[in-house]
Write a protein that holds these residues in place. Structure first.
Motif, PDB file in Angstrom:
ATOM      1  N   ASN A  62       0.826  -1.210   0.000  1.00 50.48           N
ATOM      2  CA  ASN A  62       0.000   0.000   0.000  1.00 50.48           C
ATOM      3  C   ASN A  62       0.858   1.258   0.000  1.00 50.48           C
ATOM      4  O   ASN A  62       0.506   2.277   0.592  1.00 50.48           O
ATOM      5  N   ALA A  63       1.990   1.147  -0.689  1.00 52.71           N
ATOM      6  CA  ALA A  63       2.940   2.279  -0.677  1.00 52.71           C
ATOM      7  C   ALA A  63       2.368   3.509  -1.350  1.00 52.71           C
ATOM      8  O   ALA A  63       2.753   4.650  -0.998  1.00 52.71           O
ATOM      9  N   THR A  64       1.472   3.357  -2.294  1.00 55.82           N
ATOM     10  CA  THR A  64       0.940   4.509  -3.025  1.00 55.82           C
ATOM     11  C   THR A  64      -0.301   5.101  -2.374  1.00 55.82           C
ATOM     12  O   THR A  64      -0.800   6.138  -2.829  1.00 55.82           O
ATOM     13  N   VAL A  65      -0.822   4.442  -1.336  1.00 55.80           N
ATOM     14  CA  VAL A  65      -2.016   4.967  -0.674  1.00 55.80           C
ATOM     15  C   VAL A  65      -1.592   6.123   0.233  1.00 55.80           C
ATOM     16  O   VAL A  65      -0.745   5.940   1.130  1.00 55.80           O
ATOM     17  N   PRO A  66      -2.116   7.344   0.036  1.00 62.79           N
ATOM     18  CA  PRO A  66      -1.709   8.494   0.860  1.00 62.79           C
ATOM     19  C   PRO A  66      -1.979   8.256   2.334  1.00 62.79           C
ATOM     20  O   PRO A  66      -2.973   7.623   2.702  1.00 62.79           O
ATOM     21  N   SER A  67      -1.110   8.804   3.153  1.00 60.94           N
ATOM     22  CA  SER A  67      -1.270   8.655   4.596  1.00 60.94           C
ATOM     23  C   SER A  67      -2.556   9.296   5.071  1.00 60.94           C
ATOM     24  O   SER A  67      -3.206   8.810   6.003  1.00 60.94           O
ATOM     25  N   ALA A  68      -2.962  10.380   4.400  1.00 57.72           N
ATOM     26  CA  ALA A  68      -4.190  11.068   4.796  1.00 57.72           C
ATOM     27  C   ALA A  68      -5.401  10.180   4.594  1.00 57.72           C
ATOM     28  O   ALA A  68      -6.406  10.322   5.292  1.00 57.72           O
ATOM     29  N   VAL A  69      -5.301   9.253   3.624  1.00 59.19           N
ATOM     30  CA  VAL A  69      -6.402   8.330   3.390  1.00 59.19           C
ATOM     31  C   VAL A  69      -6.339   7.176   4.371  1.00 59.19           C
ATOM     32  O   VAL A  69      -7.354   6.768   4.948  1.00 59.19           O
ATOM     33  N   VAL A  70      -5.140   6.637   4.573  1.00 51.99           N
ATOM     34  CA  VAL A  70      -4.995   5.501   5.483  1.00 51.99           C
ATOM     35  C   VAL A  70      -5.483   5.852   6.881  1.00 51.99           C
ATOM     36  O   VAL A  70      -6.133   5.035   7.564  1.00 51.99           O
ATOM     37  N   HIS A  71      -5.219   7.079   7.329  1.00 52.16           N
ATOM     38  CA  HIS A  71      -5.592   7.492   8.689  1.00 52.16           C
ATOM     39  C   HIS A  71      -6.780   8.442   8.690  1.00 52.16           C
ATOM     40  O   HIS A  71      -7.063   9.065   9.719  1.00 52.16           O
ATOM     41  N   PRO A 154     -17.540  -7.691  -8.702  1.00 53.89           N
ATOM     42  CA  PRO A 154     -16.145  -8.147  -8.792  1.00 53.89           C
ATOM     43  C   PRO A 154     -15.257  -7.345  -7.846  1.00 53.89           C
ATOM     44  O   PRO A 154     -15.664  -6.313  -7.299  1.00 53.89           O
ATOM     45  N   ASP A 155     -14.049  -7.809  -7.691  1.00 49.50           N
ATOM     46  CA  ASP A 155     -13.016  -7.050  -6.966  1.00 49.50           C
ATOM     47  C   ASP A 155     -12.457  -6.007  -7.929  1.00 49.50           C
ATOM     48  O   ASP A 155     -11.726  -6.346  -8.865  1.00 49.50           O
ATOM     49  N   LEU A 156     -12.814  -4.738  -7.726  1.00 45.01           N
ATOM     50  CA  LEU A 156     -12.422  -3.700  -8.685  1.00 45.01           C
ATOM     51  C   LEU A 156     -10.912  -3.591  -8.819  1.00 45.01           C
ATOM     52  O   LEU A 156     -10.396  -3.273  -9.891  1.00 45.01           O
ATOM     53  N   GLY A 157     -10.173  -3.842  -7.746  1.00 46.11           N
ATOM     54  CA  GLY A 157      -8.721  -3.715  -7.806  1.00 46.11           C
ATOM     55  C   GLY A 157      -8.067  -4.701  -8.749  1.00 46.11           C
ATOM     56  O   GLY A 157      -6.960  -4.466  -9.240  1.00 46.11           O
ATOM     57  N   SER A 158      -8.725  -5.807  -9.036  1.00 47.40           N
ATOM     58  CA  SER A 158      -8.148  -6.830  -9.902  1.00 47.40           C
ATOM     59  C   SER A 158      -8.562  -6.669 -11.363  1.00 47.40           C
ATOM     60  O   SER A 158      -8.125  -7.452 -12.205  1.00 47.40           O
ATOM     61  N   LEU A 159      -9.389  -5.663 -11.674  1.00 51.11           N
ATOM     62  CA  LEU A 159      -9.901  -5.489 -13.027  1.00 51.11           C
ATOM     63  C   LEU A 159      -9.085  -4.457 -13.794  1.00 51.11           C
ATOM     64  O   LEU A 159      -8.533  -3.529 -13.205  1.00 51.11           O
ATOM     65  N   PRO A 160      -9.063  -4.583 -15.123  1.00 44.82           N
ATOM     66  CA  PRO A 160      -8.482  -3.514 -15.936  1.00 44.82           C
ATOM     67  C   PRO A 160      -9.372  -2.277 -15.881  1.00 44.82           C
ATOM     68  O   PRO A 160     -10.548  -2.352 -15.517  1.00 44.82           O
ATOM     69  N   ALA A 161      -8.815  -1.151 -16.284  1.00 46.54           N
ATOM     70  CA  ALA A 161      -9.532   0.120 -16.155  1.00 46.54           C
ATOM     71  C   ALA A 161     -10.841   0.119 -16.924  1.00 46.54           C
ATOM     72  O   ALA A 161     -11.867   0.628 -16.444  1.00 46.54           O
ATOM     73  N   PRO A 189     -16.761  -3.703  -3.857  1.00 46.39           N
ATOM     74  CA  PRO A 189     -16.919  -5.031  -3.235  1.00 46.39           C
ATOM     75  C   PRO A 189     -15.621  -5.476  -2.566  1.00 46.39           C
ATOM     76  O   PRO A 189     -14.523  -5.150  -3.027  1.00 46.39           O
ATOM     77  N   TYR A 190     -15.767  -6.209  -1.492  1.00 46.48           N
ATOM     78  CA  TYR A 190     -14.649  -6.776  -0.731  1.00 46.48           C
ATOM     79  C   TYR A 190     -13.770  -5.707  -0.079  1.00 46.48           C
ATOM     80  O   TYR A 190     -12.619  -5.963   0.252  1.00 46.48           O
ATOM     81  N   SER A 191     -14.312  -4.505   0.066  1.00 47.39           N
ATOM     82  CA  SER A 191     -13.559  -3.456   0.762  1.00 47.39           C
ATOM     83  C   SER A 191     -13.894  -3.518   2.242  1.00 47.39           C
ATOM     84  O   SER A 191     -14.873  -4.131   2.667  1.00 47.39           O
ATOM     85  N   ASP A 199      -2.424  -0.953  -3.018  1.00 47.42           N
ATOM     86  CA  ASP A 199      -2.127  -0.094  -4.165  1.00 47.42           C
ATOM     87  C   ASP A 199      -3.124  -0.312  -5.298  1.00 47.42           C
ATOM     88  O   ASP A 199      -3.545   0.648  -5.952  1.00 47.42           O
ATOM     89  N   ARG A 200      -3.509  -1.560  -5.554  1.00 45.36           N
ATOM     90  CA  ARG A 200      -4.487  -1.822  -6.617  1.00 45.36           C
ATOM     91  C   ARG A 200      -5.854  -1.252  -6.256  1.00 45.36           C
ATOM     92  O   ARG A 200      -6.567  -0.711  -7.112  1.00 45.36           O
ATOM     93  N   ASP A 201      -6.231  -1.379  -4.969  1.00 41.33           N
ATOM     94  CA  ASP A 201      -7.497  -0.794  -4.533  1.00 41.33           C
ATOM     95  C   ASP A 201      -7.490   0.717  -4.714  1.00 41.33           C
ATOM     96  O   ASP A 201      -8.489   1.310  -5.137  1.00 41.33           O
ATOM     97  N   TRP A 202      -6.366   1.332  -4.390  1.00 40.40           N
ATOM     98  CA  TRP A 202      -6.276   2.789  -4.490  1.00 40.40           C
ATOM     99  C   TRP A 202      -6.401   3.245  -5.942  1.00 40.40           C
ATOM    100  O   TRP A 202      -7.005   4.292  -6.219  1.00 40.40           O
ATOM    101  N   GLN A 203      -5.840   2.486  -6.859  1.00 43.48           N
ATOM    102  CA  GLN A 203      -6.015   2.828  -8.269  1.00 43.48           C
ATOM    103  C   GLN A 203      -7.486   2.816  -8.651  1.00 43.48           C
ATOM    104  O   GLN A 203      -7.959   3.698  -9.391  1.00 43.48           O
ATOM    105  N   ALA A 204      -8.226   1.814  -8.162  1.00 48.31           N
ATOM    106  CA  ALA A 204      -9.657   1.753  -8.457  1.00 48.31           C
ATOM    107  C   ALA A 204     -10.396   2.923  -7.823  1.00 48.31           C
ATOM    108  O   ALA A 204     -11.303   3.506  -8.433  1.00 48.31           O
TER     109      ALA A 204
END
Length: 739
Positions: A62-71, A154-161, A189-191, A199-204
């Protein structure tokens, strides 16, 4: 049917100058429509799981997920470069429900919410909205909010754009079509909570933000999807302090009885503890996410709902048809096997005193120079006294000249006539015959030495008017020849045994059939009204009260088409002619006695198993592909294997009864991929041609010269003795007939 129209005699009757093509377009559209419906059904129902959000499907960086979002708060606006979050205020609970609407559980949950004057937010799945549009409108009418939970879960993080966009767009259209409104809230879903984003979730989430969505995660999971018990659900959904929460529950995705019962206790308990309930937007102080849908989106949504509803109903109907077809196929297999066993046990039972009277063999010939010599010489080798009458029907290849040059015995006669068609040639031969018993033979058929003798033995029974022999494929070397060999032995011959026992034989094949002359004259001879003159004649005899039987020991060898094109032409003519004959003799359905048996047993069997079931064959093939892609492929392959095993068992038994080596059955599985499709396409075209009233011309099959006369012919009867026998037989026939 076309036989009602005025017919020009001869093989080259009138035809439409433009061949019928509309039915192929109709078939293509039908198959494509079915494939599209299955694709939609498979995508929405089987490609992704619609169960509840049982926590993270996968863990990742989750390196690309901003800290402001994580917390930060559970409501995320990721549209801007700097994402913003929001959370409910103190003592505020945003109650949310995922995976609905469900026709069973959602109304119960709405009832509980109404009783306690609580509004909630329902994150709905698009295909569920399309299936329950009225229930979706009721959610809004009660003052609740809607959010998008994708179209098929579906799991949005696993799908193409592109697929993420598709999932959100189609879900939004479903909501717009059902309610006339749209929502800017999204729960992937699955969040779960903010700190679980990868990182994939954050892209979605970012992509959804750019498309105008606010992502709503959770802070407190009731875990009702586990069905842990009512008290456990209440404990999981109860805040530890007074901080605002977004609580996750479910109104679909399985048995939600515990969720409903827990909700009835949870709401008054939390209200008593000082908490108040609000929708997500009210809980975090945002404007309402529900907006009127654009007109174009509303109508597109209505169209989507209509398509999904139609596909669901259509597939449900087809599913019942397939179950019925499968059951009928199994019953048919059982019936023909039982009938074949009983018929084989009766095969040695004599019909009466041995039939020794001479027989007139009639051979209609049109351009048969490739095989006519072998056919005639095989008849000369018969161990039964025969008169052979070859009727040359205007051949242009020297068929008659060839026969006359062979210096054949005097009991072989060649009659020449102008081209008038096979029925006319047969009638000419019947008129010239001097014997009461007739054998009608195609010019591409070679008889076994005892075939004629075996064929006429059932005539010892005065009730028998016709006998079907056992036609076998001689050119069975290639794959196409093996397929036809299997069809002749397994399909045709097993059916004939069943028809014999049921006393409803619809066809004595033109290649090898025995008849009483008086019976033929009684029905007016061979009719020209259909292209299947053998089927038409047999049905007429049955309706006249004659019994038609099958004698498997009367074996004759015939050339089968050696190319797919030739096979198509032959089977097209057969099938179309059979449809004509069935229509011509449809009155037998309401008759009694032998005619009624033909109508209700024979015609019913033909209609069910040779017309209706083949029409379902394309559906079966499309469903098989659907099952391999969207369902359990092991199960589908298992069903196919069981069906194939049943066919192999039938084939093995049929080959055993016919005294054939079962080695050719190795080609049976391959028959399912080319030959079977060709046969049901023939039925489809024949039926469409018949319904359109298009007239077909008589089509002669190309001959290949693969027939050979027996190597050691049996001694032929002396001409003088045979002539005396003819004279005695003709005199007896004129004196009083044989019935």
């Amino acid at each position: 049917m076309s036989q009602r129209r005025r017919r020009t005699p001869g093989r080259h009757g009138s035809v439409r100058s433009v061949p019928l093509r509309t039915h192929w377009l109709l078939l293509t559209v039908t198959v494509l429509t079915l494939a599209a419906a299955l694709l939609i059904q498979g995508y929405t129902q089987h490609l992704y799981g619609t169960a509840a959000d049982e926590a993270a499907l996968s863990q990742g960086p989750n390196a690309t997920v901003p800290s402001a979002v994580v917390h930060g708060g559970p409501v995320i606006d990721a549209a801007a470069d700097q994402p913003r979050t929001a959370a409910p205020g103190p003592n505020t609970i945003a109650l949310t429900f995922d995976d609905g609407p469900d026709p069973r559980w959602t109304p119960q949950i709405l009832d509980v919410l109404r009783r306690f004057h609580v509004h909630a937010t329902f994150f709905v799945i698009g295909d569920q909205v399309a299936a329950n549009p009225g229930l979706t409108r009721q959610i809004l009418a009660d003052g609740n909010q809607l959010g998008i939970h994708t179209f098929s879960h579906p799991d949005l993080g696993s799908l193409p754009a592109w697929q993420r966009t598709f999932e959100l767009r189609e879900a939004q259209l479903a909501v717009a079509g059902a309610t006339g409104q749209t929502s800017s809230l999204l729960r992937p879903p699955y969040s779960s909570t903010d700190d679980a984003l990868t990182d994939r979730d954050w892209q979605a989430v970012q992509q959804a933000g750019r498309q105008g969505y606010l992502t709503v995660l959770t802070t407190q999971d009731s875990e009702d999807w586990r069905r842990p018990g009512i008290e456990r659900i209440i404990d999981n959904a109860t805040p530890a302090g007074h901080q605002g929460q977004i609580v996750l529950m479910h109104d679909a995705g399985g048995d939600r009885s515990q969720s409903v019962a827990a909700l009835e206790q949870l709401l008054p308990r939390l209200q008593g503890a000082g908490f108040h309930f609000a929708t997500v937007s009210d809980a975090v102080g945002l404007p309402s996410p529900m907006k009127p849908a654009r007109t174009v989106d509303h109508w597109q949504g209505l169209a989507l709902i209509a398509v999904l509803w139609s596909s669901d109903r259509m597939l449900g109907f087809i599913g019942w048809l397939l179950y019925a077809a499968g059951a009928l196929s199994v019953l048919r297999a059982a019936a023909v096997l039982v009938a074949a066993r009983r018929h084989s046990r009766l095969a040695g039972t004599p019909w009466g005193p041995p039939v020794t009277q001479p027989v007139s063999v009639i051979v209609p010939a049109y351009n048969e120079s490739a095989g006519i010599e072998a056919a005639v010489r095989s008849l000369l080798a018969s161990d039964h006294p025969v008169e052979i009458i070859v009727v040359d029907d205007g051949s242009t290849d020297g068929t008659a000249d060839l026969l006359e040059s062979l210096r054949l015995p005097p009991w072989v006669r060649v009659i020449r006539q102008r081209n008038a068609g096979k029925p006319a040639a047969l009638n000419t031969g019947i008129g010239a015959a001097t014997c009461e018993l007739l054998v009608l033979v195609d010019g591409d058929t070679v008889f076994e030495p005892d075939a004629v003798r075996m064929l006429v033995q059932p005539f010892a029974d005065p009730r028998v008017g016709a006998v079907s022999g056992n036609a076998k494929v001689v050119n069975r070397g290639g794959l196409l020849g093996r397929w036809q060999h299997i069809e002749y032995v397994v399909g045709f011959n097993l059916d004939r045994r069943l028809f014999d026992l049921a006393q409803c034989m619809p066809t004595v094949p033109g290649a090898v059939g025995g008849f009483r002359r008086s019976a033929l004259l009684g029905v007016g001879g061979v009719s020209e009204e259909t292209l299947a003159e053998d089927t038409d004649l047999t049905m007429a005899l049955c309706r006249a009260g004659w019994r038609v039987v099958y004698e498997e020991r009367a074996k004759a060898w015939t050339e089968a088409p050696a190319s797919l094109g030739a096979l198509w032409k032959q089977r097209y003519r057969w099938c179309y002619g059979t449809l004509q004959a069935m229509w011509k003799h449809r009155g037998a359905l309401l008759q009694r006695g032998p005619a009624g048996r033909l109508g209700r047993r024979g015609l019913g069997y033909l209609m069910l198993f040779q017309v209706l079931l083949p029409l379902l064959a394309p559906v079966v093939d499309v469903f098989a592909v659907y099952g391999l892609v969207f369902l359990d492929p092991v199960r589908i392959l298992g069903l196919w294997g069981a069906f194939l095993l049943l066919q192999l068992l039938m084939g093995w038994y049929a080959f055993r009864l016919d005294g054939e080596r079962p080695g050719a059955l190795w080609a049976l599985p391959l028959q399912q991929f080319v030959y079977r499709q060709l046969m049901y396409l023939v039925v489809i075209q024949s039926l469409c041609t018949a319904l359109a009233g298009t007239r077909l011309r008589w089509q002669r099959m190309e001959r290949y010269g693969s027939l050979r006369a027996p190597a050691q012919p049996a001694p032929a009867p002396q001409p003088t003795a045979l002539a005396d026998a003819w004279h005695d037989e003709a005199s007896a026939a004129r004196a009083g007939g044989h019935r």
